[in-house]
Design a protein around this motif. Sequence first.
Motif, short mmCIF file in Angstrom:
data_model
loop_
_atom_site.label_atom_id
_atom_site.label_comp_id
_atom_site.label_asym_id
_atom_site.label_seq_id
_atom_site.Cartn_x
_atom_site.Cartn_y
_atom_site.Cartn_z
N ARG A 188 1.70 92.79 21.57
CA ARG A 188 0.80 91.55 21.55
C ARG A 188 -0.78 91.98 20.97
O ARG A 188 -1.73 91.46 21.76
CB ARG A 188 0.60 91.07 22.95
N VAL A 189 -0.75 92.68 20.06
CA VAL A 189 -2.00 92.87 19.25
C VAL A 189 -1.84 92.67 17.83
O VAL A 189 -0.90 93.27 17.10
CB VAL A 189 -2.19 94.38 19.48
N PRO A 190 -2.73 91.78 17.45
CA PRO A 190 -2.66 91.53 15.79
C PRO A 190 -2.84 92.79 14.79
O PRO A 190 -3.71 93.40 15.17
CB PRO A 190 -3.32 90.50 15.56
N VAL A 191 -2.22 92.81 13.90
CA VAL A 191 -2.57 93.87 13.09
C VAL A 191 -2.60 93.38 11.50
O VAL A 191 -2.04 92.18 11.30
CB VAL A 191 -1.50 94.98 12.88
N THR A 192 -3.53 93.91 10.71
CA THR A 192 -3.83 93.64 9.18
C THR A 192 -3.79 94.55 8.45
O THR A 192 -4.16 95.76 8.70
CB THR A 192 -5.31 92.82 9.39
N ARG A 193 -2.99 94.45 7.09
CA ARG A 193 -2.96 95.32 6.14
C ARG A 193 -4.05 95.36 5.38
O ARG A 193 -4.50 94.20 4.61
CB ARG A 193 -1.39 95.18 5.36
N ILE A 194 -4.95 96.37 5.30
CA ILE A 194 -6.17 96.21 4.47
C ILE A 194 -6.22 97.34 3.43
O ILE A 194 -7.29 97.26 2.55
CB ILE A 194 -7.16 96.58 5.43
N GLY A 195 -5.16 97.91 2.99
CA GLY A 195 -5.38 98.69 1.73
C GLY A 195 -4.11 99.84 1.68
O GLY A 195 -3.15 99.35 2.32
N ARG A 196 -4.31 100.73 0.82
CA ARG A 196 -3.40 101.72 0.67
C ARG A 196 -3.84 103.03 0.52
O ARG A 196 -5.11 103.26 0.43
CB ARG A 196 -2.51 101.39 -0.70
N ILE A 197 -3.19 103.90 0.77
CA ILE A 197 -3.34 105.45 0.51
C ILE A 197 -2.94 105.66 -1.00
O ILE A 197 -2.12 105.22 -1.39
CB ILE A 197 -2.53 106.41 1.64
N ASP A 198 -3.97 106.59 -1.46
CA ASP A 198 -4.08 106.95 -2.86
C ASP A 198 -4.29 108.26 -3.28
O ASP A 198 -4.74 109.06 -2.18
CB ASP A 198 -5.14 106.13 -3.54
N HIS A 199 -4.10 108.70 -4.37
CA HIS A 199 -4.54 110.05 -5.01
C HIS A 199 -6.08 110.12 -4.76
O HIS A 199 -6.87 109.23 -4.70
CB HIS A 199 -4.16 110.27 -6.31
N GLY A 200 -6.53 111.46 -4.64
CA GLY A 200 -7.82 111.92 -4.60
C GLY A 200 -8.11 112.30 -3.08
O GLY A 200 -7.32 112.64 -2.65
N ASN A 201 -9.56 112.23 -2.92
CA ASN A 201 -10.16 112.64 -1.54
C ASN A 201 -11.16 111.75 -1.14
O ASN A 201 -11.84 112.33 -0.20
CB ASN A 201 -10.43 114.04 -1.70
N VAL A 202 -11.11 110.51 -1.46
CA VAL A 202 -12.33 109.73 -0.90
C VAL A 202 -11.73 108.47 -0.59
O VAL A 202 -10.56 108.16 -1.10
CB VAL A 202 -13.46 109.48 -2.13
N VAL A 203 -12.52 107.64 0.42
CA VAL A 203 -12.27 106.41 0.72
C VAL A 203 -13.06 105.33 -0.20
O VAL A 203 -14.14 105.44 -0.08
CB VAL A 203 -12.33 106.16 2.08
N LEU A 204 -12.22 104.47 -0.98
CA LEU A 204 -12.98 103.87 -2.03
C LEU A 204 -12.79 102.32 -1.57
O LEU A 204 -11.68 101.71 -1.15
CB LEU A 204 -12.44 103.64 -3.33
N ALA A 205 -13.88 101.54 -1.33
CA ALA A 205 -13.78 100.22 -0.71
C ALA A 205 -14.11 99.47 -1.99
O ALA A 205 -15.11 99.38 -2.85
CB ALA A 205 -15.16 99.84 0.47
#
Length: 315
Positions: free
Chosen positions: A279-296
């Motif tokens: 009973r907890v909503p979830v949202t898909r917000i992106g994907r894992i990619d090559h590299g080593n940084v989180v890009l918004a």
Amino acid sequence: MDEFELINRIRVRAGARADVVLGIGDDCALLEVPAGLQLAVTSDTLNAGVHFPPETAAFDIGWKALAVNLSDLAAMGARPAWCTLALALPEADAGFVAGFLDGFFALADLHDVALVGGDTTRGPLSINVTAHGFVAPGAALRRDGARVGDDVWVSGTLGDAAAALRQWRDGQPVDGDLRARLDRPTPRVALGQALGGVASACIDLSDGLLADLGHVCRASGVGARIEVEALPASAALLSAGDAQRRRTLQATGGDDYELCFTALPACRQSVLDAARSSRVPVTRIGRIDHGNVVLALSANGDAWIPAHAGFVHFG
């Protein structure tokens, strides 16, 4: 109250479990870990003026002190069992202690957590809780399991607690719904357990989405792409300010205590089933990619770069 009166007040509220052989009152607690399970252990400290406004109600301080630890157990997919409490107080104020214990044990009772030991001392208001939980061998959700191509998900909504803290710091009236998220976060214990065997990596969001997801990426040796327009927002947050400020609070604000996790695209239905069962909503917000940084990324695909990724002690 002297120290021993304070300890006795805590002891009579501590709760009981069959696996607690010896609880509060001796030099150590004696506990039985069920056969075939591993023990997950976490510890967090809350200090007045850093983790909560000084005027926060005693009930809410007690609740949050335990909640932030149960959130860590949730992020590992562990089932909570026991905790210890180290409580530093400027004065042994009976009214404050009663309120604190009411909040602490309101949450402990919801998750069948027994308080088995700790410490009391005089000093600036500070609370340390160490929480223990059980997880099957090999079943813990860790930070190092994310793989290129995985989806990135979050539970609940983001930014409410940070918005309440911003309003408080700016001297503005604080929205009640936002303040409730700051004072009484909900640890996603059931969701964490339901994601066992489904999620590839998981972390709870305490310092900010971009910062905490960065911990997952570093542990896993990957990068991530996040769509800032996809970040889930509550109705209270949507009405609290302009879109740019909202995105910043959601992406970097911290104090959400939601789960951020990764999973294979083939597991999308299993993720939704886990969300429904808990009973907890979830949202898909992106994907894992090559590299080593989180890009918004903004809606038009451009890089969205905030002033900082999240909260850093001593930063």
